[in-house]
Design a protein around this motif. Structure first.
Motif, PDB file in Angstrom:
ATOM      1  N   ARG A  76    -140.338  10.810  61.360  1.00 38.40           N
ATOM      2  CA  ARG A  76    -140.416  11.699  60.107  1.00 38.40           C
ATOM      3  C   ARG A  76    -140.351  10.602  58.760  1.00 38.40           C
ATOM      4  NH1 ARG A  76    -136.937  16.910  58.506  1.00 38.40           N
ATOM      5  NH2 ARG A  76    -138.699  17.801  57.322  1.00 38.40           N
ATOM      6  N   GLY A  77    -139.060   9.848  59.036  1.00 37.84           N
ATOM      7  CA  GLY A  77    -138.780   8.692  57.990  1.00 37.84           C
ATOM      8  C   GLY A  77    -140.099   8.070  57.604  1.00 37.84           C
ATOM      9  N   GLN A  78    -140.667   7.309  58.725  1.00 37.94           N
ATOM     10  CA  GLN A  78    -141.846   6.471  58.541  1.00 37.94           C
ATOM     11  C   GLN A  78    -143.043   7.449  57.881  1.00 37.94           C
ATOM     12  OE1 GLN A  78    -142.762   5.261  62.654  1.00 37.94           O
ATOM     13  NE2 GLN A  78    -141.413   3.373  62.437  1.00 37.94           N
ATOM     14  N   ARG A  79    -143.354   8.377  58.331  1.00 39.59           N
ATOM     15  CA  ARG A  79    -144.159   9.416  57.520  1.00 39.59           C
ATOM     16  C   ARG A  79    -143.949   9.749  56.132  1.00 39.59           C
ATOM     17  NH1 ARG A  79    -144.537  13.808  61.130  1.00 39.59           N
ATOM     18  NH2 ARG A  79    -142.890  14.696  59.930  1.00 39.59           N
ATOM     19  N   LEU A  80    -142.881   9.743  55.859  1.00 46.42           N
ATOM     20  CA  LEU A  80    -142.352  10.131  54.379  1.00 46.42           C
ATOM     21  C   LEU A  80    -142.660   8.835  53.476  1.00 46.42           C
ATOM     22  CD1 LEU A  80    -139.094  12.385  54.826  1.00 46.42           C
ATOM     23  CD2 LEU A  80    -141.369  12.960  53.730  1.00 46.42           C
ATOM     24  N   LEU A  81    -142.220   7.680  54.225  1.00 46.33           N
ATOM     25  CA  LEU A  81    -142.464   6.381  53.384  1.00 46.33           C
ATOM     26  C   LEU A  81    -143.849   5.932  53.359  1.00 46.33           C
ATOM     27  CD1 LEU A  81    -139.706   3.804  55.212  1.00 46.33           C
ATOM     28  CD2 LEU A  81    -139.834   4.787  52.847  1.00 46.33           C
ATOM     29  N   ARG A  82    -144.867   6.471  54.333  1.00 40.88           N
ATOM     30  CA  ARG A  82    -146.144   6.136  53.925  1.00 40.88           C
ATOM     31  C   ARG A  82    -146.854   6.846  53.053  1.00 40.88           C
ATOM     32  NH1 ARG A  82    -146.412   5.998  59.572  1.00 40.88           N
ATOM     33  NH2 ARG A  82    -147.139   8.220  59.828  1.00 40.88           N
ATOM     34  N   ARG A  83    -146.215   8.405  53.250  1.00 36.17           N
ATOM     35  CA  ARG A  83    -146.753   9.285  51.812  1.00 36.17           C
ATOM     36  C   ARG A  83    -146.347   8.743  50.618  1.00 36.17           C
ATOM     37  NH1 ARG A  83    -145.815  15.334  54.431  1.00 36.17           N
ATOM     38  NH2 ARG A  83    -147.510  14.951  55.936  1.00 36.17           N
ATOM     39  N   ARG A  84    -145.210   8.186  50.604  1.00 34.07           N
ATOM     40  CA  ARG A  84    -144.607   7.843  49.231  1.00 34.07           C
ATOM     41  C   ARG A  84    -145.358   6.661  48.714  1.00 34.07           C
ATOM     42  NH1 ARG A  84    -138.801   7.046  49.568  1.00 34.07           N
ATOM     43  NH2 ARG A  84    -138.487   9.276  49.690  1.00 34.07           N
ATOM     44  N   ASN A  85    -145.488   5.614  49.684  1.00 30.56           N
ATOM     45  CA  ASN A  85    -146.241   4.600  49.257  1.00 30.56           C
ATOM     46  C   ASN A  85    -147.863   4.833  48.956  1.00 30.56           C
ATOM     47  OD1 ASN A  85    -144.142   2.572  49.569  1.00 30.56           O
ATOM     48  ND2 ASN A  85    -144.640   2.058  51.727  1.00 30.56           N
ATOM     49  N   ALA A  86    -148.476   5.773  49.562  1.00 29.80           N
ATOM     50  CA  ALA A  86    -149.753   6.198  49.172  1.00 29.80           C
ATOM     51  C   ALA A  86    -149.761   7.123  47.799  1.00 29.80           C
ATOM     52  CB  ALA A  86    -150.452   7.140  50.361  1.00 29.80           C
ATOM     53  N   ALA A  87    -148.937   7.859  47.767  1.00 29.63           N
ATOM     54  CA  ALA A  87    -148.759   8.215  46.250  1.00 29.63           C
ATOM     55  C   ALA A  87    -148.515   7.303  45.243  1.00 29.63           C
ATOM     56  CB  ALA A  87    -147.730   9.372  46.250  1.00 29.63           C
ATOM     57  N   ARG A  88    -147.563   6.506  45.517  1.00 33.05           N
ATOM     58  CA  ARG A  88    -147.353   5.367  44.323  1.00 33.05           C
ATOM     59  C   ARG A  88    -148.560   4.539  44.089  1.00 33.05           C
ATOM     60  NH1 ARG A  88    -143.107   2.543  46.562  1.00 33.05           N
ATOM     61  NH2 ARG A  88    -141.559   4.231  45.606  1.00 33.05           N
ATOM     62  N   ARG A  89    -149.371   3.945  45.329  1.00 35.44           N
ATOM     63  CA  ARG A  89    -150.665   3.463  45.079  1.00 35.44           C
ATOM     64  C   ARG A  89    -151.610   4.096  44.172  1.00 35.44           C
ATOM     65  NH1 ARG A  89    -150.270   1.512  51.167  1.00 35.44           N
ATOM     66  NH2 ARG A  89    -149.058  -0.491  50.826  1.00 35.44           N
ATOM     67  N   ALA A  90    -151.973   5.422  44.652  1.00 34.94           N
ATOM     68  CA  ALA A  90    -152.736   6.336  43.941  1.00 34.94           C
ATOM     69  C   ALA A  90    -152.296   6.428  42.489  1.00 34.94           C
ATOM     70  CB  ALA A  90    -152.853   7.607  44.747  1.00 34.94           C
ATOM     71  N   LEU A  91    -151.185   6.359  41.989  1.00 31.38           N
ATOM     72  CA  LEU A  91    -150.795   6.778  40.925  1.00 31.38           C
ATOM     73  C   LEU A  91    -150.915   5.494  40.043  1.00 31.38           C
ATOM     74  CD1 LEU A  91    -147.719   8.894  40.825  1.00 31.38           C
ATOM     75  CD2 LEU A  91    -149.767   9.455  39.987  1.00 31.38           C
ATOM     76  N   TRP A  92    -150.730   4.206  40.516  1.00 25.34           N
ATOM     77  CA  TRP A  92    -151.069   2.791  39.850  1.00 25.34           C
ATOM     78  C   TRP A  92    -152.557   2.730  39.887  1.00 25.34           C
ATOM     79  CZ3 TRP A  92    -148.423   0.022  36.962  1.00 25.34           C
ATOM     80  CH2 TRP A  92    -146.927   0.060  37.365  1.00 25.34           C
ATOM     81  N   LEU A  93    -153.206   3.206  40.739  1.00 25.44           N
ATOM     82  CA  LEU A  93    -154.955   3.121  40.691  1.00 25.44           C
ATOM     83  C   LEU A  93    -155.295   3.967  39.470  1.00 25.44           C
ATOM     84  CD1 LEU A  93    -157.247   1.967  42.200  1.00 25.44           C
ATOM     85  CD2 LEU A  93    -157.498   3.881  43.508  1.00 25.44           C
ATOM     86  N   LEU A  94    -154.734   5.047  39.449  1.00 24.04           N
ATOM     87  CA  LEU A  94    -155.128   6.072  38.352  1.00 24.04           C
ATOM     88  C   LEU A  94    -154.687   5.484  37.018  1.00 24.04           C
ATOM     89  CD1 LEU A  94    -156.181   8.823  37.685  1.00 24.04           C
ATOM     90  CD2 LEU A  94    -153.825   9.721  37.756  1.00 24.04           C
ATOM     91  N   LEU A  95    -153.638   4.894  36.807  1.00 28.06           N
ATOM     92  CA  LEU A  95    -152.973   4.310  35.853  1.00 28.06           C
ATOM     93  C   LEU A  95    -154.140   3.231  35.393  1.00 28.06           C
ATOM     94  CD1 LEU A  95    -150.993   3.980  33.277  1.00 28.06           C
ATOM     95  CD2 LEU A  95    -149.673   2.381  35.036  1.00 28.06           C
ATOM     96  N   CYS A  96    -154.526   2.143  36.280  1.00 28.21           N
ATOM     97  CA  CYS A  96    -155.242   1.131  36.025  1.00 28.21           C
ATOM     98  C   CYS A  96    -156.886   1.613  35.548  1.00 28.21           C
ATOM     99  CB  CYS A  96    -155.340   0.318  36.984  1.00 28.21           C
ATOM    100  SG  CYS A  96    -153.814  -0.838  37.515  1.00 28.21           S
ATOM    101  N   ALA A  97    -157.204   2.598  36.391  1.00 29.55           N
ATOM    102  CA  ALA A  97    -158.618   3.257  35.997  1.00 29.55           C
ATOM    103  C   ALA A  97    -158.764   3.820  34.443  1.00 29.55           C
ATOM    104  CB  ALA A  97    -159.109   4.313  36.872  1.00 29.55           C
ATOM    105  N   ALA A  98    -157.273   4.351  34.177  1.00 32.35           N
ATOM    106  CA  ALA A  98    -157.544   5.196  32.675  1.00 32.35           C
ATOM    107  C   ALA A  98    -157.364   4.157  31.799  1.00 32.35           C
ATOM    108  CB  ALA A  98    -156.154   6.079  32.633  1.00 32.35           C
ATOM    109  N   THR A  99    -156.541   2.899  32.054  1.00 29.32           N
ATOM    110  CA  THR A  99    -156.512   1.975  31.114  1.00 29.32           C
ATOM    111  C   THR A  99    -157.923   1.049  30.913  1.00 29.32           C
ATOM    112  OG1 THR A  99    -154.185   1.492  31.815  1.00 29.32           O
ATOM    113  CG2 THR A  99    -155.112  -0.284  30.553  1.00 29.32           C
ATOM    114  N   VAL A 100    -158.692   0.852  32.009  1.00 27.00           N
ATOM    115  CA  VAL A 100    -159.829   0.155  31.942  1.00 27.00           C
ATOM    116  C   VAL A 100    -160.658   1.010  31.212  1.00 27.00           C
ATOM    117  CG1 VAL A 100    -161.977  -0.493  33.208  1.00 27.00           C
ATOM    118  CG2 VAL A 100    -159.656  -1.159  33.809  1.00 27.00           C
ATOM    119  N   ALA A 101    -160.760   2.628  31.374  1.00 27.48           N
ATOM    120  CA  ALA A 101    -161.603   3.576  30.673  1.00 27.48           C
ATOM    121  C   ALA A 101    -161.360   3.508  29.126  1.00 27.48           C
ATOM    122  CB  ALA A 101    -161.469   4.925  31.410  1.00 27.48           C
TER     123      ALA A 101
END
Length: 82
Positions: free
Chosen positions: A32-57
């Motif tokens: 369960r802890g590993q699953r939570l860490l994977r989800r947290r990392n995926a959410a963090r990466r998605a937010l960084w990707l969204l921030l970078c895409a918004a900056t480029v746009a």
């Protein structure tokens, strides 16, 4: 039940033999802890990707639209006095 009775009951529970822990509990907790860490990392990466895409746009929009430049006048002033 007053405070002294509750305190005595808790002391008996703490001094007694602890209840057995299921053997699969550790593996479930790790999984369960590993699953939570994977989800947290995926959410963090998605937010960084969204921030970078918004900056480029935003940068592309500012370079193409140039909102700081005054738009050209669509009417010409009258020519008098020539």
């Amino acid at each position: 039940m007053n405070h002294l009775h509750r305190e005595a009951r808790v002391r008996r529970m703490l001094e007694g033999v602890p209840p057995p822990v299921p053997p699969e509990l550790h593996a479930d907790a790790v999984r369960r802890g590993q699953r939570l860490l994977r989800r947290r990392n995926a959410a963090r990466r998605a937010l960084w990707l969204l921030l970078c895409a918004a900056t480029v746009a935003f940068l592309v929009w500012t370079l193409t639209a140039r909102p700081w430049v005054e738009p050209p006048s669509e009417t010409t002033p009258p020519l008098t006095g020539w």
